[in-house]
Write a protein that holds these residues in place. Sequence first.
Motif, PDB file in Angstrom:
ATOM      1  N   MET A 184       0.750  -1.110   0.107  1.00 22.88           N
ATOM      2  CA  MET A 184      -0.042  -0.062  -0.024  1.00 22.88           C
ATOM      3  C   MET A 184       1.041   1.153   0.047  1.00 22.88           C
ATOM      4  SD  MET A 184      -2.679   1.568   2.949  1.00 22.88           S
ATOM      5  CE  MET A 184      -3.374  -0.288   3.057  1.00 22.88           C
ATOM      6  N   ASN A 185       0.615   2.058  -0.873  1.00 23.41           N
ATOM      7  CA  ASN A 185       1.378   3.241  -0.971  1.00 23.41           C
ATOM      8  C   ASN A 185       0.825   4.468   0.154  1.00 23.41           C
ATOM      9  OD1 ASN A 185       2.807   2.579  -2.957  1.00 23.41           O
ATOM     10  ND2 ASN A 185       1.761   3.407  -4.535  1.00 23.41           N
ATOM     11  N   LEU A 186       1.533   4.973   0.615  1.00 22.37           N
ATOM     12  CA  LEU A 186       1.341   6.167   1.608  1.00 22.37           C
ATOM     13  C   LEU A 186       1.931   7.457   0.985  1.00 22.37           C
ATOM     14  CD1 LEU A 186       2.384   5.056   4.904  1.00 22.37           C
ATOM     15  CD2 LEU A 186       0.174   5.086   4.206  1.00 22.37           C
ATOM     16  N   TYR A 187       0.897   8.410   1.225  1.00 16.85           N
ATOM     17  CA  TYR A 187       1.025   9.731   0.505  1.00 16.85           C
ATOM     18  C   TYR A 187       1.220  10.738   1.834  1.00 16.85           C
ATOM     19  CZ  TYR A 187      -0.319   7.246  -3.426  1.00 16.85           C
ATOM     20  OH  TYR A 187      -0.426   6.278  -4.444  1.00 16.85           O
ATOM     21  N   CYS A 188       2.004  11.810   1.551  1.00 20.04           N
ATOM     22  CA  CYS A 188       2.221  12.566   2.712  1.00 20.04           C
ATOM     23  C   CYS A 188       2.130  14.057   2.171  1.00 20.04           C
ATOM     24  CB  CYS A 188       3.810  12.281   3.094  1.00 20.04           C
ATOM     25  SG  CYS A 188       4.202  13.142   4.681  1.00 20.04           S
ATOM     26  N   VAL A 189       1.088  14.782   3.035  1.00 18.55           N
ATOM     27  CA  VAL A 189       1.257  16.382   2.735  1.00 18.55           C
ATOM     28  C   VAL A 189       2.149  16.839   3.763  1.00 18.55           C
ATOM     29  CG1 VAL A 189      -0.202  18.178   2.900  1.00 18.55           C
ATOM     30  CG2 VAL A 189      -1.104  16.118   2.011  1.00 18.55           C
ATOM     31  N   TYR A 190       2.810  17.734   3.483  1.00 17.27           N
ATOM     32  CA  TYR A 190       4.097  18.304   4.338  1.00 17.27           C
ATOM     33  C   TYR A 190       3.986  19.706   4.339  1.00 17.27           C
ATOM     34  CZ  TYR A 190       6.574  18.719  -0.195  1.00 17.27           C
ATOM     35  OH  TYR A 190       7.217  18.855  -1.364  1.00 17.27           O
ATOM     36  N   ILE A 191       4.613  20.492   5.347  1.00 17.98           N
ATOM     37  CA  ILE A 191       4.654  21.952   5.375  1.00 17.98           C
ATOM     38  C   ILE A 191       6.348  22.161   5.415  1.00 17.98           C
ATOM     39  CG2 ILE A 191       4.184  24.232   6.367  1.00 17.98           C
ATOM     40  CD1 ILE A 191       1.652  22.947   7.166  1.00 17.98           C
ATOM     41  N   LEU A 192       6.982  23.012   4.748  1.00 13.32           N
ATOM     42  CA  LEU A 192       8.308  23.356   4.987  1.00 13.32           C
ATOM     43  C   LEU A 192       8.331  24.843   5.359  1.00 13.32           C
ATOM     44  CD1 LEU A 192       9.972  22.042   1.563  1.00 13.32           C
ATOM     45  CD2 LEU A 192       9.697  20.522   3.754  1.00 13.32           C
ATOM     46  N   LYS A 193       9.211  24.861   6.220  1.00 10.85           N
ATOM     47  CA  LYS A 193       9.826  26.227   6.659  1.00 10.85           C
ATOM     48  C   LYS A 193      11.064  26.496   6.042  1.00 10.85           C
ATOM     49  CE  LYS A 193      11.719  27.368  10.606  1.00 10.85           C
ATOM     50  NZ  LYS A 193      11.965  27.939  11.943  1.00 10.85           N
ATOM     51  N   CYS A 194      11.031  27.703   4.995  1.00 12.06           N
ATOM     52  CA  CYS A 194      12.254  27.892   4.288  1.00 12.06           C
ATOM     53  C   CYS A 194      13.085  28.919   5.272  1.00 12.06           C
ATOM     54  CB  CYS A 194      11.764  28.599   3.172  1.00 12.06           C
ATOM     55  SG  CYS A 194      10.599  27.657   2.095  1.00 12.06           S
ATOM     56  N   SER A 195      14.364  29.210   4.675  1.00 14.64           N
ATOM     57  CA  SER A 195      15.424  29.913   5.381  1.00 14.64           C
ATOM     58  C   SER A 195      14.965  31.398   5.640  1.00 14.64           C
ATOM     59  CB  SER A 195      16.565  29.981   4.624  1.00 14.64           C
ATOM     60  OG  SER A 195      16.514  30.443   3.303  1.00 14.64           O
ATOM     61  N   ASP A 196      14.041  31.493   4.651  1.00 17.46           N
ATOM     62  CA  ASP A 196      13.661  33.075   4.940  1.00 17.46           C
ATOM     63  C   ASP A 196      12.034  33.171   5.849  1.00 17.46           C
ATOM     64  OD1 ASP A 196      11.581  32.099   3.025  1.00 17.46           O
ATOM     65  OD2 ASP A 196      11.951  33.622   1.421  1.00 17.46           O
ATOM     66  N   LYS A 197      11.888  31.990   6.355  1.00 18.00           N
ATOM     67  CA  LYS A 197      10.637  31.986   7.109  1.00 18.00           C
ATOM     68  C   LYS A 197       9.339  31.724   6.623  1.00 18.00           C
ATOM     69  CE  LYS A 197      13.240  32.606  10.931  1.00 18.00           C
ATOM     70  NZ  LYS A 197      14.565  31.617  10.809  1.00 18.00           N
ATOM     71  N   LEU A 198       9.280  31.841   5.095  1.00 16.03           N
ATOM     72  CA  LEU A 198       8.117  31.513   4.413  1.00 16.03           C
ATOM     73  C   LEU A 198       7.839  30.031   4.485  1.00 16.03           C
ATOM     74  CD1 LEU A 198       8.677  33.765   1.155  1.00 16.03           C
ATOM     75  CD2 LEU A 198       7.198  34.154   3.277  1.00 16.03           C
ATOM     76  N   LEU A 199       6.592  29.430   4.280  1.00 18.43           N
ATOM     77  CA  LEU A 199       6.154  28.204   4.146  1.00 18.43           C
ATOM     78  C   LEU A 199       6.048  27.794   2.844  1.00 18.43           C
ATOM     79  CD1 LEU A 199       3.985  28.515   7.447  1.00 18.43           C
ATOM     80  CD2 LEU A 199       6.332  27.815   7.249  1.00 18.43           C
ATOM     81  N   TYR A 200       6.107  26.422   2.476  1.00 18.16           N
ATOM     82  CA  TYR A 200       5.816  25.847   1.550  1.00 18.16           C
ATOM     83  C   TYR A 200       5.142  24.566   1.982  1.00 18.16           C
ATOM     84  CZ  TYR A 200       6.318  23.009  -2.870  1.00 18.16           C
ATOM     85  OH  TYR A 200       5.861  22.164  -3.809  1.00 18.16           O
ATOM     86  N   THR A 201       3.983  24.243   1.150  1.00 15.69           N
ATOM     87  CA  THR A 201       3.074  22.993   1.303  1.00 15.69           C
ATOM     88  C   THR A 201       2.983  22.149   0.025  1.00 15.69           C
ATOM     89  OG1 THR A 201       1.589  24.386   2.781  1.00 15.69           O
ATOM     90  CG2 THR A 201       0.787  22.392   1.794  1.00 15.69           C
ATOM     91  N   GLY A 202       3.273  21.028   0.411  1.00 20.30           N
ATOM     92  CA  GLY A 202       3.618  20.033  -0.857  1.00 20.30           C
ATOM     93  C   GLY A 202       2.982  18.666  -0.454  1.00 20.30           C
ATOM     94  N   ILE A 203       3.152  17.836  -1.394  1.00 17.87           N
ATOM     95  CA  ILE A 203       2.476  16.316  -1.271  1.00 17.87           C
ATOM     96  C   ILE A 203       3.587  15.551  -2.029  1.00 17.87           C
ATOM     97  CG2 ILE A 203       1.100  16.245  -3.445  1.00 17.87           C
ATOM     98  CD1 ILE A 203      -0.787  14.761  -2.124  1.00 17.87           C
ATOM     99  N   THR A 204       3.764  14.392  -1.236  1.00 18.39           N
ATOM    100  CA  THR A 204       4.623  13.423  -1.882  1.00 18.39           C
ATOM    101  C   THR A 204       4.472  11.937  -1.346  1.00 18.39           C
ATOM    102  OG1 THR A 204       7.160  12.647  -1.964  1.00 18.39           O
ATOM    103  CG2 THR A 204       6.252  13.446   0.085  1.00 18.39           C
ATOM    104  N   ASN A 205       5.055  11.027  -2.131  1.00 15.85           N
ATOM    105  CA  ASN A 205       4.898   9.550  -1.557  1.00 15.85           C
ATOM    106  C   ASN A 205       6.468   9.052  -1.046  1.00 15.85           C
ATOM    107  OD1 ASN A 205       6.441   9.161  -3.792  1.00 15.85           O
ATOM    108  ND2 ASN A 205       5.368   7.799  -4.932  1.00 15.85           N
ATOM    109  N   ASN A 206       7.153   9.946  -0.704  1.00 16.32           N
ATOM    110  CA  ASN A 206       8.342   9.807  -0.117  1.00 16.32           C
ATOM    111  C   ASN A 206       8.952  11.134   0.507  1.00 16.32           C
ATOM    112  OD1 ASN A 206      11.206   9.080   0.443  1.00 16.32           O
ATOM    113  ND2 ASN A 206      11.262   7.650  -1.044  1.00 16.32           N
ATOM    114  N   ILE A 207       8.874  11.336   1.568  1.00 16.53           N
ATOM    115  CA  ILE A 207       8.917  12.652   2.460  1.00 16.53           C
ATOM    116  C   ILE A 207      10.575  12.730   2.392  1.00 16.53           C
ATOM    117  CG2 ILE A 207       8.694  11.627   4.674  1.00 16.53           C
ATOM    118  CD1 ILE A 207       7.674  15.140   3.836  1.00 16.53           C
ATOM    119  N   SER A 208      11.415  11.695   2.801  1.00 17.24           N
ATOM    120  CA  SER A 208      12.795  12.041   2.890  1.00 17.24           C
ATOM    121  C   SER A 208      13.408  12.361   1.645  1.00 17.24           C
ATOM    122  CB  SER A 208      13.566  11.088   3.607  1.00 17.24           C
ATOM    123  OG  SER A 208      13.286   9.503   2.898  1.00 17.24           O
ATOM    124  N   ARG A 209      12.965  11.577   0.378  1.00 16.53           N
ATOM    125  CA  ARG A 209      13.434  11.935  -0.775  1.00 16.53           C
ATOM    126  C   ARG A 209      13.058  13.346  -1.111  1.00 16.53           C
ATOM    127  NH1 ARG A 209      10.143   9.745  -4.498  1.00 16.53           N
ATOM    128  NH2 ARG A 209       9.324  11.777  -4.829  1.00 16.53           N
TER     129      ARG A 209
END
Length: 106
Positions: free
Chosen positions: A1-26
């Motif tokens: 079974m595949n898992l999908y991950c929604v994630y929020i990143l904090k960037c170096s300038d403190k802005l946030l980025y939201t994305g989706i992946t099936n491999n968070i570490s990659r």
Amino acid sequence: MNLYCVYILKCSDKLLYTGITNNISRRLDEHNVGADKNSFTFKRRPVEVIFHQEFNDVNQAIWFEKKVKKWSAQKKRALANGNEKLLKLLSECRNESHFKNKERKN
């Protein structure tokens, strides 16, 4: 079974980025090495994951990602920090026409 991950990143300038992946570490590695020069995070490296949520169903993950992308940075940070009270407060409607904001007439 595949898992999908929604994630929020904090960037170096403190802005946030939201994305989706099936491999968070990659995906985190791709953001941090600058795999895509046209990406939002390319000039904002390094980035760090401040939130992630796993889903079994890709459609649920896509729905949640689209929802979170529309949120304010403050609301995303409340989610990332597990601050349920603030998240609820920030989710309340503030439109003048909302029933909570109308004066009761007797």
